[in-house]
Design a protein around this motif. Sequence first.
Motif, PDB file in Angstrom:
ATOM      1  N   GLY A  30     -22.754 -11.589  16.904  1.00 46.10           N
ATOM      2  CA  GLY A  30     -21.599 -12.243  16.282  1.00 46.10           C
ATOM      3  C   GLY A  30     -20.419 -12.332  17.225  1.00 46.10           C
ATOM      4  O   GLY A  30     -19.678 -13.319  17.224  1.00 46.10           O
ATOM      5  N   ASP A  31     -20.214 -11.295  18.047  1.00 46.36           N
ATOM      6  CA  ASP A  31     -19.121 -11.316  19.025  1.00 46.36           C
ATOM      7  C   ASP A  31     -19.324 -12.404  20.069  1.00 46.36           C
ATOM      8  O   ASP A  31     -18.370 -13.055  20.509  1.00 46.36           O
ATOM      9  CB  ASP A  31     -19.003  -9.965  19.742  1.00 46.36           C
ATOM     10  N   GLY A  33     -21.215 -15.086  19.656  1.00 43.74           N
ATOM     11  CA  GLY A  33     -21.423 -16.394  19.036  1.00 43.74           C
ATOM     12  C   GLY A  33     -22.813 -16.958  19.232  1.00 43.74           C
ATOM     13  O   GLY A  33     -23.021 -18.159  19.130  1.00 43.74           O
ATOM     14  N   GLU A  34     -23.769 -16.112  19.536  1.00 46.34           N
ATOM     15  CA  GLU A  34     -25.160 -16.540  19.763  1.00 46.34           C
ATOM     16  C   GLU A  34     -26.084 -15.826  18.782  1.00 46.34           C
ATOM     17  O   GLU A  34     -26.901 -15.003  19.173  1.00 46.34           O
ATOM     18  CB  GLU A  34     -25.573 -16.228  21.195  1.00 46.34           C
ATOM     19  N   ALA A  41     -25.733 -10.716  12.185  1.00 46.59           N
ATOM     20  CA  ALA A  41     -24.717 -11.018  13.201  1.00 46.59           C
ATOM     21  C   ALA A  41     -24.268  -9.757  13.923  1.00 46.59           C
ATOM     22  O   ALA A  41     -23.787  -9.816  15.051  1.00 46.59           O
ATOM     23  CB  ALA A  41     -23.512 -11.703  12.543  1.00 46.59           C
TER      24      ALA A  41
END
Length: 98
Positions: A30-31, A33-34, A41
């Motif tokens: 999640g950090d 964005g992938e 996430a």
Amino acid sequence: MGITSALVLFAVIWSLMFLIILPIRVKTQGDLGEIVPGTHAGAPEVHNFGKKAKICTVLSLILWAIISTIILSEVITVRDLDWFDRMGPAAPAGGTDG
């Protein structure tokens, strides 16, 4: 303290230290964005497992040396932790009954 006790003490210290060190500087999906479909996430993407294990080992050795020194020098004994006086009086030092 025997060899087995020393190894068990080190294993306990290492395990606790590893659980403390493991979440430090984790980059999640999640950090970054992938997010991979089907995963959470919060799943780690970059965790540096080997580096953390090495740091944990070094810190554990230092902490183990300090605790072992305290135990072997008898600065703190089990009787010091007997707050409810369940162990009874200490035996005389160096003497035998009779």
